[in-house]
Design a protein around this motif. Structure first.
Motif, short mmCIF file in Angstrom:
data_model
loop_
_atom_site.label_atom_id
_atom_site.label_comp_id
_atom_site.label_asym_id
_atom_site.label_seq_id
_atom_site.Cartn_x
_atom_site.Cartn_y
_atom_site.Cartn_z
N TRP A 1 -5.59 5.53 -10.47
CA TRP A 1 -5.82 6.52 -9.41
C TRP A 1 -4.99 7.77 -9.68
N SER B 1 -8.22 -3.20 0.74
CA SER B 1 -9.30 -4.03 0.17
C SER B 1 -9.00 -4.40 -1.28
N TYR B 2 -8.46 -3.44 -2.02
CA TYR B 2 -8.11 -3.71 -3.41
C TYR B 2 -7.11 -4.87 -3.50
N TRP B 3 -6.00 -4.78 -2.74
CA TRP B 3 -4.97 -5.82 -2.83
C TRP B 3 -5.47 -7.16 -2.29
N THR C 1 -1.65 -2.90 -13.64
CA THR C 1 -1.19 -2.33 -12.35
C THR C 1 0.32 -2.48 -12.15
N CYS D 1 0.83 -1.20 0.00
CA CYS D 1 0.00 0.00 0.00
C CYS D 1 0.87 1.26 0.00
#
Length: 184
Positions: A44, A55-57, A101, A29
């Motif tokens: 982003w 939460s994304y990861w 990503t 993060c």
């Protein structure tokens, strides 16, 4: 699963991960936040709240179509990318995976980790039977463009108005790399 990559700093490692400890999640993060602030935020423009990134990861790790690769420098996670497999119902495009990503925290660049991540994704894609890897990115990311073009990715298209940043539309580029001679 650690993937050894030539030409990276001895204290640098690239690996495919299936789980992250709380400390590793925090490092990932933090690296993502730094990359977002530097303008390479995989969509982003400003860092979201930490709980959103976490939460994304966590979600990435749960998705069977995604393989998460992390770059480590001195043991700490400083970047990542993902190999996105097509969904099972997309038989027509089952030959092609997508790289997404893709980032390295600004302070950790220059150690070969970005090249290592590309190589790891390509090796995994090739072993999984994919014939090509596709990716897209903003036309303003000069260093990323140079890196992927040097790695053999071919630009095949331009999307006008790919992104809207600071009141301006920015074009995007589409790239592909063939992984197998039979794909040619």
């Amino acid at each position: 699963m650690t993937i050894k990559v030539k030409d990276i700093t001895p204290n640098a490692v690239v690996e495919k991960v299936a789980a992250l400890s709380d400390d590793e999640l925090d490092e990932l993060c933090e690296a993502a936040e730094k990359a977002i602030l530097d303008g390479n935020g995989f969509g982003w423009l400003t860092p979201p709240p930490r709980r959103v990134l976490e939460s994304y990861w966590r979600g990435v790790l749960l998705m069977p179509q995604r393989d998460l690769f992390v770059a480590r420098l001195d043991g700490a996670i400083v970047g990542s990318t993902q190999l996105l497999r097509p969904p099972p119902n997309n038989e027509a495009q089952a030959h092609a995976a997508q790289l997404t990503t893709f980032f390295i925290a600004p302070w950790a660049r220059g150690h070969g980790l970005a090249r290592g991540l590309l190589k790891a994704v390509e090796e995994t894609g090739r072993a999984a039977g994919f014939q090509q890897i596709d990716l897209d990115l903003r036309a303003t990311l000069a260093a990323a463009i140079q890196l992927i073009e040097q790695a053999g990715y071919k630009r095949w298209g331009i999307k006008p108005r790919y992104a809207f940043i600071d009141g301006s539309h920015i074009d995007g580029y589409f790239y592909t790399k063939l992984l197998a001679e039979t794909a040619a």
